[in-house]
Design a protein around this motif. Structure first.
Motif, PDB file in Angstrom:
ATOM      1  N   ALA A  81       7.024  32.805 -14.096  1.00 33.51           N
ATOM      2  CA  ALA A  81       7.904  33.722 -13.382  1.00 33.51           C
ATOM      3  C   ALA A  81       7.127  34.994 -12.678  1.00 33.51           C
ATOM      4  CB  ALA A  81       8.510  34.444 -14.333  1.00 33.51           C
ATOM      5  N   ASP A  82       5.728  35.129 -12.898  1.00 31.50           N
ATOM      6  CA  ASP A  82       4.771  36.008 -12.071  1.00 31.50           C
ATOM      7  C   ASP A  82       4.103  35.193 -11.304  1.00 31.50           C
ATOM      8  OD1 ASP A  82       5.539  38.646 -13.337  1.00 31.50           O
ATOM      9  OD2 ASP A  82       4.652  37.812 -15.154  1.00 31.50           O
ATOM     10  N   ILE A  83       3.917  33.950 -11.406  1.00 35.48           N
ATOM     11  CA  ILE A  83       3.084  33.050 -10.498  1.00 35.48           C
ATOM     12  C   ILE A  83       3.716  32.507  -9.312  1.00 35.48           C
ATOM     13  CG2 ILE A  83       1.788  30.928 -10.387  1.00 35.48           C
ATOM     14  CD1 ILE A  83       1.022  31.460 -13.236  1.00 35.48           C
ATOM     15  N   VAL A  84       5.227  32.259  -9.364  1.00 31.12           N
ATOM     16  CA  VAL A  84       5.864  31.801  -8.162  1.00 31.12           C
ATOM     17  C   VAL A  84       6.189  32.671  -7.162  1.00 31.12           C
ATOM     18  CG1 VAL A  84       6.670  29.985  -9.577  1.00 31.12           C
ATOM     19  CG2 VAL A  84       7.851  31.790  -9.385  1.00 31.12           C
ATOM     20  N   VAL A  85       6.191  33.887  -7.350  1.00 32.68           N
ATOM     21  CA  VAL A  85       6.687  35.085  -6.623  1.00 32.68           C
ATOM     22  C   VAL A  85       5.537  35.237  -5.510  1.00 32.68           C
ATOM     23  CG1 VAL A  85       8.400  36.036  -7.948  1.00 32.68           C
ATOM     24  CG2 VAL A  85       6.347  36.935  -8.295  1.00 32.68           C
ATOM     25  N   ASN A  86       4.154  34.759  -5.811  1.00 36.48           N
ATOM     26  CA  ASN A  86       2.800  35.346  -5.098  1.00 36.48           C
ATOM     27  C   ASN A  86       2.316  33.976  -4.717  1.00 36.48           C
ATOM     28  OD1 ASN A  86       0.064  35.398  -4.646  1.00 36.48           O
ATOM     29  ND2 ASN A  86       0.450  37.638  -4.783  1.00 36.48           N
ATOM     30  N   TYR A  87       2.199  33.691  -3.273  1.00 37.94           N
ATOM     31  CA  TYR A  87       1.954  32.444  -2.538  1.00 37.94           C
ATOM     32  C   TYR A  87       0.472  32.184  -3.083  1.00 37.94           C
ATOM     33  CZ  TYR A  87       0.600  28.941   0.614  1.00 37.94           C
ATOM     34  OH  TYR A  87       0.481  27.710   1.191  1.00 37.94           O
ATOM     35  N   ASP A  88      -0.509  33.083  -3.133  1.00 40.74           N
ATOM     36  CA  ASP A  88      -1.817  32.908  -3.571  1.00 40.74           C
ATOM     37  C   ASP A  88      -2.065  32.280  -4.953  1.00 40.74           C
ATOM     38  OD1 ASP A  88      -2.816  33.298  -1.078  1.00 40.74           O
ATOM     39  OD2 ASP A  88      -3.310  35.374  -1.503  1.00 40.74           O
ATOM     40  N   ARG A  89      -1.169  32.997  -5.902  1.00 39.27           N
ATOM     41  CA  ARG A  89      -0.921  32.560  -7.544  1.00 39.27           C
ATOM     42  C   ARG A  89      -0.315  31.232  -7.316  1.00 39.27           C
ATOM     43  NH1 ARG A  89       1.149  38.073 -10.409  1.00 39.27           N
ATOM     44  NH2 ARG A  89      -0.547  39.484  -9.583  1.00 39.27           N
ATOM     45  N   LEU A 115      -8.152  26.267 -22.051  1.00 34.76           N
ATOM     46  CA  LEU A 115      -8.808  26.603 -20.906  1.00 34.76           C
ATOM     47  C   LEU A 115      -7.480  26.777 -19.843  1.00 34.76           C
ATOM     48  CD1 LEU A 115     -11.296  27.264 -19.216  1.00 34.76           C
ATOM     49  CD2 LEU A 115     -11.232  24.903 -18.597  1.00 34.76           C
ATOM     50  N   LEU A 116      -6.863  26.084 -19.607  1.00 32.24           N
ATOM     51  CA  LEU A 116      -5.722  26.115 -18.605  1.00 32.24           C
ATOM     52  C   LEU A 116      -4.860  27.307 -19.074  1.00 32.24           C
ATOM     53  CD1 LEU A 116      -4.317  24.834 -16.368  1.00 32.24           C
ATOM     54  CD2 LEU A 116      -2.899  23.460 -17.802  1.00 32.24           C
ATOM     55  N   VAL A 117      -4.367  27.504 -20.166  1.00 31.56           N
ATOM     56  CA  VAL A 117      -3.515  28.570 -20.623  1.00 31.56           C
ATOM     57  C   VAL A 117      -4.235  29.881 -20.169  1.00 31.56           C
ATOM     58  CG1 VAL A 117      -2.346  29.927 -22.614  1.00 31.56           C
ATOM     59  CG2 VAL A 117      -2.435  27.476 -22.534  1.00 31.56           C
ATOM     60  N   GLY A 118      -5.464  30.158 -20.594  1.00 31.53           N
ATOM     61  CA  GLY A 118      -6.156  31.399 -20.212  1.00 31.53           C
ATOM     62  C   GLY A 118      -6.388  31.491 -18.721  1.00 31.53           C
ATOM     63  N   GLY A 119      -6.425  30.311 -17.885  1.00 28.73           N
ATOM     64  CA  GLY A 119      -6.521  30.730 -16.476  1.00 28.73           C
ATOM     65  C   GLY A 119      -4.991  31.051 -15.959  1.00 28.73           C
ATOM     66  N   LEU A 120      -3.977  30.581 -16.340  1.00 29.42           N
ATOM     67  CA  LEU A 120      -2.695  30.848 -16.161  1.00 29.42           C
ATOM     68  C   LEU A 120      -2.378  32.256 -16.586  1.00 29.42           C
ATOM     69  CD1 LEU A 120      -0.699  27.454 -16.844  1.00 29.42           C
ATOM     70  CD2 LEU A 120      -1.380  28.465 -14.606  1.00 29.42           C
ATOM     71  N   ARG A 121      -2.538  32.587 -17.720  1.00 26.75           N
ATOM     72  CA  ARG A 121      -2.502  34.202 -17.888  1.00 26.75           C
ATOM     73  C   ARG A 121      -2.976  34.932 -17.234  1.00 26.75           C
ATOM     74  NH1 ARG A 121      -4.826  33.921 -22.653  1.00 26.75           N
ATOM     75  NH2 ARG A 121      -3.109  33.136 -24.015  1.00 26.75           N
ATOM     76  N   SER A 122      -4.362  34.719 -16.746  1.00 30.55           N
ATOM     77  CA  SER A 122      -5.072  35.621 -16.113  1.00 30.55           C
ATOM     78  C   SER A 122      -4.559  35.690 -14.486  1.00 30.55           C
ATOM     79  CB  SER A 122      -6.567  35.190 -15.958  1.00 30.55           C
ATOM     80  OG  SER A 122      -7.268  36.134 -15.058  1.00 30.55           O
ATOM     81  N   LEU A 123      -3.941  34.737 -13.987  1.00 26.44           N
ATOM     82  CA  LEU A 123      -3.440  34.513 -12.908  1.00 26.44           C
ATOM     83  C   LEU A 123      -2.022  35.454 -12.692  1.00 26.44           C
ATOM     84  CD1 LEU A 123      -3.224  31.118 -11.222  1.00 26.44           C
ATOM     85  CD2 LEU A 123      -4.416  32.790 -10.476  1.00 26.44           C
ATOM     86  N   ARG A 125      -1.425  37.716 -14.677  1.00 24.53           N
ATOM     87  CA  ARG A 125      -1.642  39.386 -14.861  1.00 24.53           C
ATOM     88  C   ARG A 125      -2.345  39.975 -13.518  1.00 24.53           C
ATOM     89  NH1 ARG A 125      -4.171  39.159 -20.988  1.00 24.53           N
ATOM     90  NH2 ARG A 125      -2.127  38.811 -22.101  1.00 24.53           N
ATOM     91  N   GLY A 126      -2.855  39.012 -12.630  1.00 20.17           N
ATOM     92  CA  GLY A 126      -3.686  39.555 -11.604  1.00 20.17           C
ATOM     93  C   GLY A 126      -4.916  40.229 -11.882  1.00 20.17           C
ATOM     94  N   ASP A 127      -5.606  39.771 -13.025  1.00 22.68           N
ATOM     95  CA  ASP A 127      -6.811  40.143 -13.565  1.00 22.68           C
ATOM     96  C   ASP A 127      -7.937  40.024 -12.681  1.00 22.68           C
ATOM     97  OD1 ASP A 127      -5.543  40.786 -16.071  1.00 22.68           O
ATOM     98  OD2 ASP A 127      -6.114  39.020 -16.920  1.00 22.68           O
ATOM     99  N   ARG A 131      -8.756  32.840  -6.113  1.00 28.00           N
ATOM    100  CA  ARG A 131      -9.821  31.912  -6.064  1.00 28.00           C
ATOM    101  C   ARG A 131     -11.075  31.941  -6.955  1.00 28.00           C
ATOM    102  NH1 ARG A 131     -10.628  27.952  -2.051  1.00 28.00           N
ATOM    103  NH2 ARG A 131     -11.686  26.357  -3.048  1.00 28.00           N
ATOM    104  N   SER A 132     -11.196  33.034  -7.469  1.00 33.44           N
ATOM    105  CA  SER A 132     -12.455  33.232  -8.666  1.00 33.44           C
ATOM    106  C   SER A 132     -11.760  32.641  -9.981  1.00 33.44           C
ATOM    107  CB  SER A 132     -13.072  34.471  -8.946  1.00 33.44           C
ATOM    108  OG  SER A 132     -13.564  34.983  -7.663  1.00 33.44           O
ATOM    109  N   VAL A 133     -10.622  32.977 -10.185  1.00 36.72           N
ATOM    110  CA  VAL A 133      -9.805  32.290 -11.263  1.00 36.72           C
ATOM    111  C   VAL A 133     -10.290  30.800 -11.275  1.00 36.72           C
ATOM    112  CG1 VAL A 133      -7.783  31.963 -12.533  1.00 36.72           C
ATOM    113  CG2 VAL A 133      -8.561  34.419 -11.922  1.00 36.72           C
TER     114      VAL A 133
END
Length: 242
Positions: A81-89, A115-123, A125-127, A131-133
């Motif tokens: 839900a938080d990823i699809v609203v932002n093109y870069d995410r 590893l994938l779950v952690g990456g998606l969570r970070s994305l 949240r915008g931590d 690109r670095s994620v």
């Protein structure tokens, strides 16, 4: 047993008939799973929204002959839900799940799932920068699959040192004696950035200048795509937007 439970990340979905979907899932304990979610495209579906790409769920499945069947799904992480609203995410997450989907069954381990779950969570949240994620995820995913780049010693002869070349086809940094003629030199801070991405040293990563981030990203993309043997299509969309 014909029925089992597992935690999963939804990698991709395909329409099936008028109301069903075929799901490709990366699970914590059972590797990659292909399953049918019946009726999830109906507005009355109780768990359709929990089985969209990038979502993390606890699912109950029935073991089928060709495809398993999703019987229940409880949300563990509504990152989509938080990823699809932002093109870069969105493009970053797409590249991550595409990479996960390329894993051979033997490589789809609990560590890859986490590893994938952690990456998606970070994305979600915008931590950190998208690109670095992605770069950190790609390096770590490749390492878990047995393709860790050499970053502290020459990938060809094993000599330890700060070597001035990085060649994807040779497996990482390469010393002057082993580098083919005409190989482009790589700045030391770029190699340091690769090491930080591999280790998850986010203070160093977040403080790096843009030129270093861009240089490291180019090397990560080249390395991942070389070892995956096919281009990561989602990376093309990410690069075109930069």
């Amino acid at each position: 047993m014909p029925t089992y439970r597992d935690e999963v990340v939804v990698l991709r979905t395909h329409k099936l008939g008028e109301a069903d979907r075929i799901l490709t899932l990366l699970s914590r304990r059972n590797g990659k799973i292909r399953a049918v979610a019946k009726g999830v495209r109906r507005t009355s579906s109780k768990f359709g929204s929990r089985l969209e790409p990038f979502m993390v769920a606890d699912v109950q499945l029935f073991k089928g002959r060709n495809l398993d069947i999703v019987q229940q799904a409880e949300s563990l992480g509504s990152y989509g839900a938080d990823i699809v609203v932002n093109y870069d995410r969105y493009t970053t997450a797409s590249a991550m799940v595409e990479t996960a989907d390329r894993l051979n069954e033997a490589e789809a381990t609990p560590q890859q799932y986490l590893l994938l779950v952690g990456g998606l969570r970070s994305l979600a949240r915008g931590d950190h920068s998208e690109r670095s994620v992605l770069d950190s995820y790609l390096l770590r995913a490749m390492a878990l699959s047995g393709w860790a780049p050499g970053l502290t010693e020459c990938a060809r002869c094993g000599t330890v040192g700060d070597h001035p070349y990085f060649l994807a086809q040779l497996g990482g940094v390469v010393c002057s004696a082993c580098a083919p003629a005409g190989s482009p030199r790589v700045a030391r801070d770029t190699v340091d950035m690769l090491r930080a991405l591999m280790a998850g040293e986010w203070e160093t990563i977040d403080d790096a200048p843009g030129r270093t981030v861009a240089a490291a990203s180019g090397l990560v993309a080249a390395y991942a795509q070389f070892h995956l043997e096919r281009g990561i299509r989602s990376l093309t969309h990410l690069e075109s937007h930069r």
